[in-house]
Design an enzyme around this catalytic site. Structure first.
Site: not given
Ligand code: NDP
Ligand code: 8X3
Length: 257
Positions: A65, A157, A161, A188
């Site tokens: 992306v 980060y 967000k 969270g």
């Molecule tokens: P994961 O690391 O498990 O998944 C992240 C996903 O984002 C992967 O599928 C990865 O795919 C994709 N991604 C990362 N960078 C790129 C890129 N440059 N282009 C395309 N795809 C990309 O983490 P989560 O599922 O936890 O994260 C998903 C979302 O949730 C994120 O936006 C994260 O900030 C948000 N989030 C997560 C939280 C948590 O505690 N886990 C809490 C709050 C929000 P690939 O590497 O194959 O490209």
């Molecule tokens: C992911 C949740 O609290 O690890 O966005 O930043 S935290």
């Protein structure tokens, strides 16, 4: 409740965590899925799984992306049968590092801002005009509790967000007068590959983030995303904060030691 059966749903970051869970939830509900991420092999596995389990039609996109040109061309070149996207789940994103700002790694900052902010914008810019033209659509952005308040070491980060929160709010305002909906889901602590990525592959350190508490699962978030997508057309859930019972805010977490 509105059905998502046969709706076309584009999920970015579908290769892992919350994105992969969203794919399962929408597939079970009968949607057709465009799954995007960089790790195409994972998308192939997921697509095969969903087809076998739910008979889901999928269209897979190897997409970074952060690559503005590639996002624009890939999304404008979708086959006709996949072009009319009903629901966009802007989920792709990551954190890198937990350093104090004045000791931070500038490459980490670039990666977070490029993926979490600019990447989300590129995808949104490519997809929303079609939603407006067709008078139908829903953008669901995955923000974070980190967008509401910074925490030590979270600096860039958290800023990325906070930007997702402002962009979601701004998009909702800009789409007033159209039926296109905008939702921001702010999780969270969710146990995914998130912390492994944050700590550059250090799994032991990643494990400590979720130690002695019960974190959310990616399915908990996918459930909320699907709930938002299945409200009646006049209902817009603008913002949802979802935390584990053991978490009060970004800095106050209860650990059962
Ligand atoms: P994961 O690391 O498990 O998944 C992240 C996903 O984002 C992967 O599928 C990865 O795919 C994709 N991604 C990362 N960078 C790129 C890129 N440059 N282009 C395309 N795809 C990309 O983490 P989560 O599922 O936890 O994260 C998903 C979302 O949730 C994120 O936006 C994260 O900030 C948000 N989030 C997560 C939280 C948590 O505690 N886990 C809490 C709050 C929000 P690939 O590497 O194959 O490209
Ligand atoms: C992911 C949740 O609290 O690890 O966005 O930043 S935290």
């Amino acid at each position: 409740m509105v059905s998502v059966k046969d709706k076309i749903v584009l999920i970015t970051g579908a290769s892992s965590g919350i994105g992969a869970s969203c794919a399962h939830f929408f597939a079970e509900a009968g949607a057709k899925l465009i799954l995007a991420a960089r790790r195409f092999d994972r998308l192939e596995q997921l697509g095969a799984q969903l087809e076998e389990k739910f008979g889901t039609s999928t269209h897979l996109l190897a997409l970074d992306v952060r690559d503005r040109v590639s996002v624009a061309s890939t999304l404008s070149d979708l086959p006709d049968s996949w072009a009319a996207i009903d629901i966009l789940v802007n989920n792709a994103g990551l954190s890198r590092g937990l350093n104090k700002l004045h000791e931070g790694n500038i490459d980490d900052w670039e990666e977070m801002i490029d993926a979490n902010v600019k990447g989300l914008l590129y995808v949104t810019r490519a997809i929303v005009p079609g939603m407006v033209d067709r008078a139908c659509g829903h953008v669901i952005n995955i923000g974070s509790i980190a967008g509401r308040a910074a925490y030590p070491g979270g600096n860039v980060y958290c800023a990325s967000k906070a930007a997702v929160r402002a962009i979601s709010d701004g998009l909702k305002q800009d789409l007033i007068g159209t039926p296109v909906r905008v939702t921001e889901v702010e999780p969270g602590l969710v146990e995914t590959e998130f912390s492994i990525v944050r700590f550059h592959g250090d799994r032991d350190r990643a494990t400590t983030v979720y130690q002695d508490l019960t974190p959310l699962t990616p399915d908990d978030i996918a459930d909320v995303v699907l709930y938002c997508a299945t409200r009646p057309p006049h209902v817009n859930i603008s913002e949802v904060l979802v935390v584990p019972v053991d978490q009060a805010n970004a800095t106050l977490v209860h650990r059962h030691r």
